[in-house]
Motif scaffolding. Structure first.
Motif, PDB file in Angstrom:
ATOM      1  N   GLY A  98       0.813  -1.215   0.000  1.00  0.00           N
ATOM      2  CA  GLY A  98       0.000   0.000   0.000  1.00  0.00           C
ATOM      3  C   GLY A  98       0.838   1.251   0.000  1.00  0.00           C
ATOM      4  O   GLY A  98       2.072   1.199   0.087  1.00  0.00           O
ATOM      5  N   HIS A 132      -5.360   6.370   1.456  1.00  0.00           N
ATOM      6  CA  HIS A 132      -4.487   5.246   1.776  1.00  0.00           C
ATOM      7  C   HIS A 132      -4.866   4.110   0.833  1.00  0.00           C
ATOM      8  O   HIS A 132      -5.875   3.443   1.037  1.00  0.00           O
ATOM      9  CB  HIS A 132      -4.690   4.841   3.241  1.00  0.00           C
ATOM     10  N   VAL A 133      -4.092   3.950  -0.200  1.00  0.00           N
ATOM     11  CA  VAL A 133      -4.373   2.923  -1.206  1.00  0.00           C
ATOM     12  C   VAL A 133      -3.799   1.599  -0.710  1.00  0.00           C
ATOM     13  O   VAL A 133      -2.589   1.485  -0.492  1.00  0.00           O
ATOM     14  CB  VAL A 133      -3.744   3.305  -2.569  1.00  0.00           C
ATOM     15  N   LEU A 134      -4.677   0.631  -0.504  1.00  0.00           N
ATOM     16  CA  LEU A 134      -4.256  -0.661   0.033  1.00  0.00           C
ATOM     17  C   LEU A 134      -4.669  -1.770  -0.924  1.00  0.00           C
ATOM     18  O   LEU A 134      -5.833  -1.835  -1.340  1.00  0.00           O
ATOM     19  CB  LEU A 134      -4.904  -0.900   1.400  1.00  0.00           C
ATOM     20  N   GLU A 135      -3.717  -2.638  -1.232  1.00  0.00           N
ATOM     21  CA  GLU A 135      -4.031  -3.770  -2.118  1.00  0.00           C
ATOM     22  C   GLU A 135      -5.129  -4.636  -1.505  1.00  0.00           C
ATOM     23  O   GLU A 135      -5.929  -5.228  -2.220  1.00  0.00           O
ATOM     24  CB  GLU A 135      -2.758  -4.589  -2.368  1.00  0.00           C
ATOM     25  N   SER A 140     -10.277   1.178  -1.806  1.00  0.00           N
ATOM     26  CA  SER A 140      -9.256   2.211  -1.595  1.00  0.00           C
ATOM     27  C   SER A 140      -8.448   2.460  -2.858  1.00  0.00           C
ATOM     28  O   SER A 140      -7.775   3.482  -2.979  1.00  0.00           O
ATOM     29  CB  SER A 140      -8.318   1.797  -0.466  1.00  0.00           C
ATOM     30  N   GLN A 141      -8.518   1.519  -3.809  1.00  0.00           N
ATOM     31  CA  GLN A 141      -7.720   1.664  -5.032  1.00  0.00           C
ATOM     32  C   GLN A 141      -8.418   2.522  -6.073  1.00  0.00           C
ATOM     33  O   GLN A 141      -7.871   2.773  -7.144  1.00  0.00           O
ATOM     34  CB  GLN A 141      -7.414   0.286  -5.617  1.00  0.00           C
TER      35      GLN A 141
END
Lengths: 306, 352
Positions: A98, A132-135, A140-141
């Protein structure tokens, strides 16, 4: 009224398609003038049709994470498969991936400009413009930008990480609240800009309460760019990406851009090839710098959808 | 600050203010007029401008009292044994007891650095001996999460506070929040700490012209200006820089280099304020000196060479700052004029 103007516009186009002046006779010129005036008249009277500067649209930034030509698929810490390989030929897997995206701006060829609203505060509702981009969290992406002035846009700029100005505002809520999953270092207080965790058989790490056997943790943080901090490593990056083609943003459209982040380019940049047998615990700004310097090249715009 | 049990004057309903006045009149000491307590932050005139972000988190009565309660509550620690006040004791200017050169946290574990005194934090740009924290809000997280101190993780602390019979309503009163979250916890603690202003020492009274210093104290002040003030600079007695003051030829603790990863910072620590230094023994980051006499002996005769030794402690081959015994005694006499008894005894900071 709207439809009438549209109709007139359409007539204009149909009747005077050959804009080439050589082909135009006087009658045509007068007719153009007439239609233009008529158009202007009706436009001026309109109240409900958006004029330039009043229409707004949305734009989605969709982050796709890859390792080379493979899509990222997270596994649990006890997984024994290692689907990815670095330039050293060391296989690895990922249990976490992330990064923070903030202060997004869009720009267009004709001076179009949009800056995502930024605000901080203790209340989660006050925190705007930080993502907060989290896989592990597909929602969030997908970053939805709103209230963008209608127009053509062909460039996005964003900050990867949380910069000095934001950290120095003090405790902040929402995606920056450590009890809500924010990536905050307490000892060198600030946020981790980009992080991965996983395992590689090449890592000599032994299992303990924080790490699995063969663990690899690379946390890229460090933001200090303030007076009296001459020796600090600032790993926060401002990244600008061009779109392969311009997109139109307006209220009736929902365009988006697919951004790709290739982890291999972070690990194996121009200056280094990561070696998990020696580099498996990166938890300080200076150790993260070699990776941070690769971050801009790891992001690209794969394609846009109009 | 002589009658600090009068909380309510500045910011509550008239009726409550009146009640407080009536109650306080029973406890008034002879010859001292009651002073209304202002919770609001007010920087002393001689101090620099505060750098804390009060626009985000102004001090209120409710926030201050909540911060105080949290400061004294071991709920912040993993096993409910350690509070902030366990190692930050008001009568010692919020430093730890001399016996605890390094403080003792949960599970009987000891830390590696001396707990600092707390005062005038709103003016402080960087926190801890290595300056790793740059905003007061974030400072308590270090203590809450350190395995040698409170040994908690912040998620657990927030969960415990939300499940507590009283805290949710106290947070609601202080911040109109429906839920206890990390930033509000940190805001409350910061309000309590920001209000810790120490500006009523004999030295301050001397500057204000309301008290005199003795002859040795004046001599000590002059010697201090001459030998010490290049680092312990200004009204707060620190320039907040990081310096190696010659304790070891090879420091065990990297100090500032832990944050900067810069070899030139190895063994450097933040210059501490000397306000209330007379009550904050032992001294240095690792608490190696038990007395101020030992500290001055170090600067005079004990400075050790190393690659990062501060330039101000070396003149050619001569290391340290040579002082006679009488000069040392005078400087120590002056340092004791920085002890602010009002601050050490202020009921405002006492446990409710």
């Amino acid at each position: 009224m709207q439809s009438l103007t549209a109709l007139l516009g359409l007539l204009n186009l149909i009747f005077f398609k050959p804009y080439n002046a050589i082909k135009m006779n006087h009658l045509n010129k007068i007719s153009i003038l007439f239609f233009l005036l008529l158009n202007l008249f009706f436009t001026a009277c309109e109240k409900d049709n958006p004029t330039p500067g009043e229409d707004f649209g949305t734009f989605d930034l969709i982050f796709d994470n890859r390792v080379g030509d493979q899509a990222v698929s997270l596994v649990n810490a006890d997984a024994t498969e290692f689907p990815y390989t670095n330039n050293m030929g060391q296989s690895f897997n990922l249990t976490l991936l992330g990064y923070y995206i903030s202060k997004i701006e869009l720009a267009g060829p004709n001076g179009e400009y949009f800056a995502d609203e930024i605000s901080t505060g203790a209340d989660a509702a006050q925190v705007k413009g930080f993502y907060h981009v989290l896989e592990s969290d597909p929602n969030s992406q997908n970053i939805r930008l709103d209230r963008i002035p209608a127009g053509k846009y062909d460039q996005v700029t964003f900050t990867l990480g949380i910069d000095a100005e934001t950290v120095q505002e003090g405790a902040t809520g929402g995606v920056l609240d450590p009890a809500e999953g924010a990536w905050l270092w307490n000892w060198d207080a600030g946020y981790i800009a980009f992080g991965i965790e996983g395992r590689s058989p090449a890592s000599p790490r032994e299992a303990d309460q924080f790490n699995p056997e063969n663990g690899v943790q690379i946390h890229i943080g460090g933001w200090k760019d303030i007076a009296g901090n001459a020796n600090m490593v600032n790993n926060v990056k401002r990244i600008t990406l061009d779109f392969p083609s311009a997109v139109n943003i307006e209220s009736r459209l929902s365009p988006n851009a697919h951004l790709e982040m290739d982890l291999l380019k972070v690990l194996d940049g121009h200056a280094n090839n990561v070696d998990f047998s020696t580099t498996y615990a990166v938890h300080a700004p200076a150790k993260g710098k070699v990776f941070a310097d690769n971050l801009a090249a790891a992001f690209s715009v794969d394609h846009v959808h109009q | 600050m002589h009658f600090s049990n009068l909380y309510s004057f500045s910011n509550s309903l008239f009726g409550i203010g009146l009640l407080a006045l009536l109650l306080s009149s029973c406890t008034r000491e002879k010859g001292i007029a009651p002073v209304a307590v202002a919770y609001e932050f007010a920087a002393p005139a001689e101090f620099p401008d505060p750098i804390y972000t009060f626009k985000n988190n102004p001090i209120t009565k409710e926030g201050f009292l909540l911060g105080k309660r949290l400061f004294f509550d071991p709920i912040l620690s993993a096993d409910h044994t350690i509070s902030c006040a366990s190692c930050h004791i008001q009568s010692l200017a919020f430093a730890d007891v001399p016996l605890h050169g390094v403080s003792v946290g949960v599970n009987g574990l000891s830390g590696t650095r001396n707990a600092p005194a707390l005062a005038n934090l709103a003016f402080k740009p960087e926190f801890f001996w290595d300056g790793g924290v740059t905003h007061l809000d974030f400072a308590p997280l270090n203590a809450i999460e350190s395995e040698f101190e409170m040994g908690s993780c912040i998620e657990d602390v927030i969960e415990k506070l939300n499940a507590h019979p009283q805290y949710p309503s106290l947070f609601r009163q202080a911040f109109t929040t429906e839920k206890v979250t990390t930033p509000y916890l940190l805001y409350a603690l910061a309000q309590f700490m920001n209000r810790m202003i120490s500006d009523q020492s004999p030295y301050d009274q001397y500057l204000a012209g309301t008290a005199k210093l003795s002859e040795p104290e004046i001599r000590g002040m002059d010697l201090f200006q001459q030998h010490c003030a290049s680092c312990h600079d200004g009204i707060l007695f620190t320039d907040y820089s990081y310096r190696n003051n010659g304790l070891d030829s090879l420091a065990i603790d990297p100090g500032r280099a832990r944050i900067s990863a810069f070899a030139g910072d190895h063994g450097k620590f933040q210059v501490p304020s000397l306000r209330n230094v007379g009550v904050t023994a032992p001294y240095m980051h690792d608490a190696r000196f038990r007395t101020l006499e030992a500290v001055l002996d170090h600067y005079s005769e004990g400075v050790v060479a190393s690659p990062t030794l501060d330039m101000s402690l070396q003149r050619g081959d001569q290391l340290g700052i040579q002082l006679t015994d009488s000069e040392k005694a005078a400087i120590i006499a002056f340092l004791h004029t920085l002890t602010d008894r009002d601050f050490l005894n202020d009921p405002l900071f006492r446990r409710e």
